[in-house]
Design a protein around this motif. Structure first.
Motif, PDB file in Angstrom:
ATOM      1  N   ARG A  84       0.540  -1.453   0.133  1.00 60.10           N
ATOM      2  CA  ARG A  84       0.000   0.197   0.047  1.00 60.10           C
ATOM      3  C   ARG A  84       0.787   1.491   0.453  1.00 60.10           C
ATOM      4  O   ARG A  84       1.888   1.409   0.438  1.00 60.10           O
ATOM      5  CB  ARG A  84      -1.044  -0.138   1.565  1.00 60.10           C
ATOM      6  CG  ARG A  84      -1.751   1.606   0.972  1.00 60.10           C
ATOM      7  CD  ARG A  84      -2.967   1.667   2.319  1.00 60.10           C
ATOM      8  NE  ARG A  84      -3.290   2.687   2.892  1.00 60.10           N
ATOM      9  CZ  ARG A  84      -4.506   2.640   3.748  1.00 60.10           C
ATOM     10  NH1 ARG A  84      -4.997   1.782   3.650  1.00 60.10           N
ATOM     11  NH2 ARG A  84      -4.910   3.840   3.455  1.00 60.10           N
ATOM     12  N   LEU A  85       0.537   1.950  -0.781  1.00 59.79           N
ATOM     13  CA  LEU A  85       1.340   3.901  -0.849  1.00 59.79           C
ATOM     14  C   LEU A  85       0.140   4.526  -0.201  1.00 59.79           C
ATOM     15  O   LEU A  85      -1.191   4.607  -0.667  1.00 59.79           O
ATOM     16  CB  LEU A  85       1.252   3.381  -2.154  1.00 59.79           C
ATOM     17  CG  LEU A  85       1.910   5.153  -2.337  1.00 59.79           C
ATOM     18  CD1 LEU A  85       3.610   5.512  -2.003  1.00 59.79           C
ATOM     19  CD2 LEU A  85       2.702   5.416  -4.095  1.00 59.79           C
ATOM     20  N   ASP A  86       0.704   4.721   0.513  1.00 63.41           N
ATOM     21  CA  ASP A  86      -0.105   6.688   1.359  1.00 63.41           C
ATOM     22  C   ASP A  86       0.969   7.765   0.448  1.00 63.41           C
ATOM     23  O   ASP A  86       2.131   7.384   0.870  1.00 63.41           O
ATOM     24  CB  ASP A  86      -0.099   6.286   2.915  1.00 63.41           C
ATOM     25  CG  ASP A  86      -1.421   5.409   3.128  1.00 63.41           C
ATOM     26  OD1 ASP A  86      -2.713   5.571   2.934  1.00 63.41           O
ATOM     27  OD2 ASP A  86      -0.828   4.089   3.740  1.00 63.41           O
ATOM     28  N   ALA A  87       0.268   8.404  -0.363  1.00 65.90           N
ATOM     29  CA  ALA A  87       0.910   9.852  -0.449  1.00 65.90           C
ATOM     30  C   ALA A  87      -0.037  10.779  -0.681  1.00 65.90           C
ATOM     31  O   ALA A  87      -1.323  11.071  -0.084  1.00 65.90           O
ATOM     32  CB  ALA A  87       1.577   9.253  -1.986  1.00 65.90           C
ATOM     33  N   GLN A  88       0.572  12.410  -0.474  1.00 70.37           N
ATOM     34  CA  GLN A  88      -0.103  13.048  -0.797  1.00 70.37           C
ATOM     35  C   GLN A  88       0.450  14.003  -1.451  1.00 70.37           C
ATOM     36  O   GLN A  88       1.392  13.907  -2.565  1.00 70.37           O
ATOM     37  CB  GLN A  88       0.461  14.616   0.914  1.00 70.37           C
ATOM     38  CG  GLN A  88      -0.239  13.435   2.454  1.00 70.37           C
ATOM     39  CD  GLN A  88      -1.306  13.905   2.152  1.00 70.37           C
ATOM     40  OE1 GLN A  88      -2.598  14.667   2.389  1.00 70.37           O
ATOM     41  NE2 GLN A  88      -2.195  12.950   3.294  1.00 70.37           N
ATOM     42  N   ALA A  89      -0.600  14.985  -2.949  1.00 70.03           N
ATOM     43  CA  ALA A  89      -0.913  15.677  -3.382  1.00 70.03           C
ATOM     44  C   ALA A  89      -1.220  17.120  -4.718  1.00 70.03           C
ATOM     45  O   ALA A  89      -2.450  16.804  -3.744  1.00 70.03           O
ATOM     46  CB  ALA A  89      -0.978  14.382  -5.130  1.00 70.03           C
ATOM     47  N   ASP A  90      -0.861  18.263  -4.512  1.00 69.02           N
ATOM     48  CA  ASP A  90      -1.483  19.047  -4.975  1.00 69.02           C
ATOM     49  C   ASP A  90      -1.879  19.211  -6.238  1.00 69.02           C
ATOM     50  O   ASP A  90      -2.525  19.403  -6.499  1.00 69.02           O
ATOM     51  CB  ASP A  90      -0.357  20.736  -4.710  1.00 69.02           C
ATOM     52  CG  ASP A  90      -0.713  20.559  -3.085  1.00 69.02           C
ATOM     53  OD1 ASP A  90      -1.024  20.614  -2.341  1.00 69.02           O
ATOM     54  OD2 ASP A  90       0.942  21.388  -2.852  1.00 69.02           O
TER      55      ASP A  90
END
Length: 316
Positions: free
Chosen positions: A270-276
């Motif tokens: 699982r990849l947890d990420a943040q992006a604008d």
């Protein structure tokens, strides 16, 4: 050494390594305007440096024949290593070091034999550096002061402007400085937040050393922390992606740690990420050579499909 004096000395080194330079050429290499170049020439003449000037809109400058400073001596391998290092420094966005880089390269050019100059010219023609373009040029005026505090394990007082414009003053124990994703950061323990923090150099407004020392935690890995802290920054979109048929080692090779956090979940990765910017994240996913499914947000699926359609249309 004060910056104006650094630039004057850089102009002298450049004049020593060239038969003649125009005012525009000197201005570009030293990082100032043409009027300032003319002032530097006057200062050098006041120091007793014999300079021959030609009149005109731009003007040309050259040292009088026979005037040379004693050169520094390097072996061929040392000169090659320094030239490669200077090229990297030039491309990393530390604009305040522009005159120092130009001056150092001029010194090398002055002492290099012709065969070595050709070798370095050939090297520059065939060597490519995968460096992200700097996001910002400011902040580099504090680079030397911050690295001095870090080397001396000395606490510093940092004036910092956050992304939202709020300015704070805090004591920081600087563990080191790193370059990641086109920006320079100082990493260290923030006494205001009582925790590790990273600060972008282009948002630093002032730095001063404090009469305090610190001890860096043993085994601290600065770049590893920096990648993970940047990946954890709260952004517009929270993203979850699962990799359906790949082991952790394979996914780690495909996904930079600065993009997000990887974890095992029911036999999957699982990849947890943040992006604008979902468009940017979609492009990152499209280049992967592993199977995945987008858990959230739904908007990312639509952006990814749109991106793939555009790629396919270009092939027709």
């Amino acid at each position: 050494m004060e910056k104006p004096l650094q630039r004057v000395l850089a102009a002298l080194e450049l004049l020593q390594s060239h038969a003649s330079l125009s005012g525009a050429q000197l201005a570009e290499l030293v990082g100032v305007d043409r009027r300032t170049v003319r002032r530097y020439i006057v200062e050098l003449e006041n120091f007793g440096v014999p300079i021959r000037s030609t009149r005109g809109r731009d003007g040309h400058y050259a040292l009088m024949p026979g005037y040379k400073l004693p050169p520094m001596m390097f072996s061929n391998d040392e000169t090659l290593a320094l030239s490669v290092g200077l090229r990297v420094a030039r491309d990393l966005g530390l604009s305040d070091m522009t005159p120092a880089v130009a001056s150092a390269q001029a010194k090398l050019d002055r002492v290099m034999p012709k065969t070595l100059k050709r070798k370095i010219g050939d090297l520059n023609a065939v060597v490519a550096l995968d460096l992200l373009p700097p996001q910002a040029q400011s902040g580099s005026e504090f680079f030397a002061r911050i690295t001095q505090c870090a080397s001396a394990a000395q606490t510093m007082l940092l004036t910092y402007s956050a992304l939202d414009g709020r300015v704070s003053e805090r004591e920081v124990d600087p563990y080191g400085v790193g370059y990641l994703n086109g920006a320079w950061y100082v990493v260290g323990y923030c006494h205001l937040r009582r925790d590790l923090r990273s600060f972008r150099l282009d948002r630093v407004r002032a730095v001063s050393a404090c009469p305090k020392s610190f001890c860096m935690p043993p085994g601290f890995k600065m770049l590893e922390y920096l990648r993970e802290s940047i990946a954890a920054v709260q952004r517009t979109h929270a993203i979850v992606v699962r990799f359906t048929d790949a082991d952790m080692a394979t996914v780690r090779r495909a996904i930079p740690s600065s993009i997000g956090k990887l974890a095992q979940e029911r036999g999957r990765i699982r990849l947890d990420a943040q992006a604008d910017d979902l468009n940017w994240f979609a492009r990152e996913l499209a280049r992967l050579n592993v199977d995945f499914e987008i858990v959230k947000p739904k908007a990312l699926k639509a952006v990814l499909f749109s991106h793939l359609e555009k790629l396919l249309a270009r092939q027709n």
